[in-house]
Design a protein around this motif. Sequence first.
Motif, PDB file in Angstrom:
ATOM      1  N   GLU A  29       0.861  -1.317   0.151  1.00  0.00           N
ATOM      2  CA  GLU A  29       0.051  -0.059  -0.146  1.00  0.00           C
ATOM      3  C   GLU A  29       0.753   1.257   0.000  1.00  0.00           C
ATOM      4  O   GLU A  29       0.813   2.151  -0.881  1.00  0.00           O
ATOM      5  N   GLU A  30       1.943   1.490   0.858  1.00  0.00           N
ATOM      6  CA  GLU A  30       2.873   2.367   0.635  1.00  0.00           C
ATOM      7  C   GLU A  30       3.460   2.643  -0.533  1.00  0.00           C
ATOM      8  O   GLU A  30       3.642   3.830  -1.022  1.00  0.00           O
ATOM      9  N   VAL A  31       3.851   1.414  -1.131  1.00  0.00           N
ATOM     10  CA  VAL A  31       4.691   1.641  -2.517  1.00  0.00           C
ATOM     11  C   VAL A  31       3.644   2.254  -3.432  1.00  0.00           C
ATOM     12  O   VAL A  31       3.971   3.199  -4.369  1.00  0.00           O
ATOM     13  N   ALA A  32       2.460   1.454  -3.340  1.00  0.00           N
ATOM     14  CA  ALA A  32       1.252   2.313  -4.270  1.00  0.00           C
ATOM     15  C   ALA A  32       1.105   3.656  -3.999  1.00  0.00           C
ATOM     16  O   ALA A  32       0.893   4.388  -5.065  1.00  0.00           O
ATOM     17  N   GLU A  33       0.981   4.229  -2.986  1.00  0.00           N
ATOM     18  CA  GLU A  33       0.774   5.466  -2.661  1.00  0.00           C
ATOM     19  C   GLU A  33       1.797   6.419  -3.338  1.00  0.00           C
ATOM     20  O   GLU A  33       1.637   7.475  -3.901  1.00  0.00           O
ATOM     21  N   ARG A  34       3.265   5.977  -3.163  1.00  0.00           N
ATOM     22  CA  ARG A  34       4.271   6.579  -3.774  1.00  0.00           C
ATOM     23  C   ARG A  34       4.236   6.793  -5.186  1.00  0.00           C
ATOM     24  O   ARG A  34       4.772   7.798  -5.717  1.00  0.00           O
ATOM     25  N   LEU A  35       3.811   5.552  -5.768  1.00  0.00           N
ATOM     26  CA  LEU A  35       3.795   5.409  -7.316  1.00  0.00           C
ATOM     27  C   LEU A  35       2.445   5.987  -7.919  1.00  0.00           C
ATOM     28  O   LEU A  35       2.308   6.555  -8.868  1.00  0.00           O
ATOM     29  N   GLY A  36       1.434   6.506  -6.990  1.00  0.00           N
ATOM     30  CA  GLY A  36       0.339   6.847  -7.349  1.00  0.00           C
ATOM     31  C   GLY A  36      -0.657   6.068  -8.296  1.00  0.00           C
ATOM     32  O   GLY A  36      -1.313   6.204  -8.977  1.00  0.00           O
ATOM     33  N   ILE A  37      -0.518   4.785  -7.722  1.00  0.00           N
ATOM     34  CA  ILE A  37      -1.302   3.639  -8.355  1.00  0.00           C
ATOM     35  C   ILE A  37      -1.928   2.903  -7.144  1.00  0.00           C
ATOM     36  O   ILE A  37      -1.763   3.184  -6.047  1.00  0.00           O
ATOM     37  N   LEU A  57      10.609   0.766 -13.253  1.00  0.00           N
ATOM     38  CA  LEU A  57      11.423   0.297 -12.571  1.00  0.00           C
ATOM     39  C   LEU A  57      12.422   1.272 -12.043  1.00  0.00           C
ATOM     40  O   LEU A  57      12.617   1.116 -10.754  1.00  0.00           O
ATOM     41  N   ALA A  58      12.563   2.183 -12.622  1.00  0.00           N
ATOM     42  CA  ALA A  58      13.253   3.422 -12.061  1.00  0.00           C
ATOM     43  C   ALA A  58      12.633   4.001 -10.857  1.00  0.00           C
ATOM     44  O   ALA A  58      13.336   4.396  -9.721  1.00  0.00           O
ATOM     45  N   GLU A  59      11.389   4.061 -10.914  1.00  0.00           N
ATOM     46  CA  GLU A  59      10.703   4.549  -9.912  1.00  0.00           C
ATOM     47  C   GLU A  59      10.796   3.894  -8.633  1.00  0.00           C
ATOM     48  O   GLU A  59      10.881   4.351  -7.616  1.00  0.00           O
ATOM     49  N   LEU A  60      10.622   2.587  -8.634  1.00  0.00           N
ATOM     50  CA  LEU A  60      10.636   1.838  -7.794  1.00  0.00           C
ATOM     51  C   LEU A  60      12.039   1.660  -7.149  1.00  0.00           C
ATOM     52  O   LEU A  60      12.244   1.595  -5.759  1.00  0.00           O
ATOM     53  N   ALA A  61      13.173   1.669  -7.943  1.00  0.00           N
ATOM     54  CA  ALA A  61      14.500   1.735  -7.406  1.00  0.00           C
ATOM     55  C   ALA A  61      14.696   2.940  -6.513  1.00  0.00           C
ATOM     56  O   ALA A  61      15.265   3.031  -5.828  1.00  0.00           O
ATOM     57  N   GLN A  62      13.976   4.250  -7.189  1.00  0.00           N
ATOM     58  CA  GLN A  62      14.144   5.531  -6.148  1.00  0.00           C
ATOM     59  C   GLN A  62      13.568   5.011  -4.966  1.00  0.00           C
ATOM     60  O   GLN A  62      14.157   5.699  -3.851  1.00  0.00           O
ATOM     61  N   ILE A  63      12.325   4.587  -4.778  1.00  0.00           N
ATOM     62  CA  ILE A  63      11.678   4.376  -3.752  1.00  0.00           C
ATOM     63  C   ILE A  63      12.269   3.531  -2.691  1.00  0.00           C
ATOM     64  O   ILE A  63      12.385   3.632  -1.498  1.00  0.00           O
ATOM     65  N   PHE A  64      12.934   2.333  -3.183  1.00  0.00           N
ATOM     66  CA  PHE A  64      13.472   1.506  -2.354  1.00  0.00           C
ATOM     67  C   PHE A  64      15.176   1.765  -2.122  1.00  0.00           C
ATOM     68  O   PHE A  64      15.876   1.148  -1.273  1.00  0.00           O
ATOM     69  N   GLU A  65      15.672   2.868  -2.711  1.00  0.00           N
ATOM     70  CA  GLU A  65      16.916   3.489  -2.226  1.00  0.00           C
ATOM     71  C   GLU A  65      17.878   2.368  -3.058  1.00  0.00           C
ATOM     72  O   GLU A  65      18.817   1.990  -2.100  1.00  0.00           O
ATOM     73  N   CYS A  66      17.650   1.721  -4.136  1.00  0.00           N
ATOM     74  CA  CYS A  66      18.513   0.754  -4.456  1.00  0.00           C
ATOM     75  C   CYS A  66      18.942   1.372  -6.176  1.00  0.00           C
ATOM     76  O   CYS A  66      18.414   2.182  -6.742  1.00  0.00           O
ATOM     77  N   GLU A  67      19.770   0.613  -6.729  1.00  0.00           N
ATOM     78  CA  GLU A  67      20.035   0.938  -8.012  1.00  0.00           C
ATOM     79  C   GLU A  67      19.161   0.254  -9.201  1.00  0.00           C
ATOM     80  O   GLU A  67      18.511  -0.937  -8.647  1.00  0.00           O
TER      81      GLU A  67
END
Length: 115
Positions: A29-37, A57-67
């Motif tokens: 749910e938190e990831v969905a909120e950050r992505l707006g989905i 994938l780039a948005e997810l990497a930014q959220i997860f603070e990974c490459e």
Amino acid sequence: MSGINVNELGKAVGLAIAKQRQRKGLTQEEVAERLGIGMEAVSRMERGLVVPTVVRLAELAQIFECELADLLRESSTRPSEQGIVLAQQLERLTSQDRTLLLDTLSHLVERLASK
């Protein structure tokens, strides 16, 4: 034909997404909120039903603070990329624990390779 199984790739990428999300201690749910989905969209990605775009994938990497490469590497079946994933995991261990793990892994590889 490329020889890439899209279903298997989707599942592997989804597993990498779920793993990184859990590592960061985030809910779907938190990831969905950050992505707006919607949360169901995140669930579909993690289950491999939907293969995310490179932008997603780039948005997810930014959220997860990974490459971005980390999400792709973790889903790769190529030994060289799997080796990088193992090296990243080894960095988290003490020298003594790395030695123990490498010895154990070497014995396991020898046993499995001899079959």
